[in-house]
Design an enzyme around this catalytic site. Sequence first.
Site, mmCIF file in Angstrom:
data_model
loop_
_atom_site.group_PDB
_atom_site.id
_atom_site.type_symbol
_atom_site.label_atom_id
_atom_site.label_comp_id
_atom_site.label_asym_id
_atom_site.label_seq_id
_atom_site.Cartn_x
_atom_site.Cartn_y
_atom_site.Cartn_z
ATOM 1 N N CYS A 11 -27.520 -23.014 2.350
ATOM 2 C CA CYS A 11 -26.347 -22.549 1.577
ATOM 3 C C CYS A 11 -25.227 -22.488 2.603
ATOM 4 C CB CYS A 11 -26.813 -21.123 0.860
ATOM 5 S SG CYS A 11 -27.022 -19.950 2.049
ATOM 6 N N CYS A 14 -25.045 -18.982 4.429
ATOM 7 C CA CYS A 14 -26.067 -19.026 5.581
ATOM 8 C C CYS A 14 -25.649 -19.852 6.868
ATOM 9 C CB CYS A 14 -27.547 -19.702 5.155
ATOM 10 S SG CYS A 14 -28.176 -18.903 3.791
ATOM 11 N N ASP A 391 -3.105 -42.222 -9.447
ATOM 12 C CA ASP A 391 -2.799 -43.256 -8.863
ATOM 13 C C ASP A 391 -2.346 -44.538 -10.000
ATOM 14 O OD1 ASP A 391 -2.498 -45.464 -6.750
ATOM 15 O OD2 ASP A 391 -4.297 -46.466 -7.690
#
Length: 695
Positions: A11, A14, A391
């Site tokens: 994670c 972590c 774009d």
Amino acid sequence: MKEYKIKGLSCASCAAEMEEKIKKLEHGESAAISFNSSKLKIDEGANLSKVKKILASDGASLVSDDEQDHGHDHSHASGNKLKLFLGISTGLFLLTIIFETSFPNMLSVLFYLTAITISGYQTFIKGLKNLFRLKFNIDTLMTIALVGAISIGEWKEATLVAILFGLNEYLEGLGMEKARQSMEKLLKVAPKEAILITNGAERVVPIDVLQKDDIVLVKSGEKIPSDGIVVNGISSVNEAAITGESLPVEKEVNVKVFGGSINNEGVLKIKITKAFEDSSLARILHLVQEAQETKTPTELFINKFAKYYTPLIMMISVLVMFLPPLFFGGTWGTWFYQGLAVLIVGCPCALILSSPIAIVSGITRNARNGILVKGGVFLEQLGKITTIAFDKTGTLTIGEPHVEKIVEYDNRLLSIAGAVENKSSHPLAKAIMKKVVETKVEFSETDEIKTLSGRGVEAIVGGIPYYVGNEKSIEHLQFDEKVLRDIDDLKTQGLTIVIVASVEHVLGIFGISDEIRHESKEVMDKLHQIGIKHTVMLTGDHEQTAEKVAKQVGVSEFLANLLPEQKVEKIKALNERGDVAMIGDGINDAPALAVADLGIAMGKGTDSAIETADIVLMQDHLGKLPNAISISKRVNKVIKLNISLALGLKLIALLLTIPGWLTLWIAVLSDMGATILVSLISLTILIDKNRSKVK
């Protein structure tokens, strides 16, 4: 600084914790762990053994050189392992429920315990470590909930808790695999070799040995190895990968070229002005990498809420266990039971499912409509978008030249154009031939044809010379005022002109542009209707072309003459207005896609744009985009409703502890009831009302 790949990152929080620990090591002050790319950057003097020990504390490790060379896909393997464990534990859970009355009690307990261990052992280990460190997060609460459920004999509840939390972890990691591979895929678009000319001799060399002032030879169809200046030759070059310009750009001596652009025809000798690592294409690659390194994933609400929720539930549970017996004459057994029931009520099963099922339903619904969403975070973000940047080339337009206008002075125009252009591979010639074929005009073959450097072609048709090209190709003619006015008018409209002429006079002019997608205008209208406040077109094309397209499709505003790094700056500026999505299809769009809050790629765009983007329009058109945004908005509403219901039911159950009415069964029912409710509400997202009406 040295860079290492990491496997096993569980994670983002972590990763941040481990980074802080590594920074405390000697020579570790500059260490940085990127969760998105699974990479560690650290000073070469740092003690790797201590670094590995810190990583191992959370189940992570450095990828060895041998593993990198063999291209092992660690995230995929880890995901499959978790999926297998969840499948086994779910199977055991269902099997035990079905045959529980036939099994001896100890066998049922053994099966439940096995299922808990398989799906929840990682959470349990982390939770125990956190308890010893007095660190309270979602893992801590899950561990206490598991122990609490087991201690009062609720094996079904404990098993379901473990399985659902494992499922949540699996769903959180689904989108990361593609993101971590995007840079490797993007690097493949860079030219690998170049033809270096030294003392008149040609030799093939790796791209990274080129230095400033080297002379390279670029043949037709090859990529220009680095930024430079043409010293010999004339050709048209496709710069779409760098500038976004849809039409070929003519190059001649002393004209600049971009590394990564493609030589369409002819042979060019180019003097290198920048080593490859400083070239335009290398900058694009760097921008993408930089954007991905600094872009942090959005944390799920439940993980943020756990900071307050976990300690609160634990505190309430302790108070329920001890206050009544100590101060109000309550019996210890009764209130300990009530305290354990509070733990069950506090179990975040419904909260865990408030988001994942809704997100998976939204992803599935969008997939049916040809919209690939690479992760739940991106689906949620899509529902929050207020500004969309587009774009032009290949997104709002088809990305191919087409004849928009014809000014005809002589009825031989189309037949001569067909004779001259029918065997040419030039993009403008193909556009003209398409128009000639549509009109079914007959044309003969040319007797002779030759290229006019930087101007066009001269051809002999039926013994008579004709010229096809730009204004320079017919400098031998004296234009009358009408021809000059028509040329200026076509240029004002943002069209590229191709003139067809004989020795004596102009036969006609073709006005060529990039064809606008037929759905673009309708899509803009729908986007504004569903709450998108700003639609912005970003393009490398010149001002006149950009203005013309912007008016036709109905965007709020447009910005022209932009290089890739300028697009990135514009996206950053747009971020100040609110949440921004960028939609593009080319390599040049990849940096902007990466730095935007949400990157959306066209399905037939370049691999780099598709890999960098968070969402891909697989049908290669914008038609379903408004529907995808509407689905995402609905997902976000459902998630908010689910969280309100989950917390509301838990609050009602907790209030029952005041008169001492909370029982284990009420705790289980409140938790499971909320879980079932949020699951059913989330699944309604899969219902397509329009589709259900079609029989």
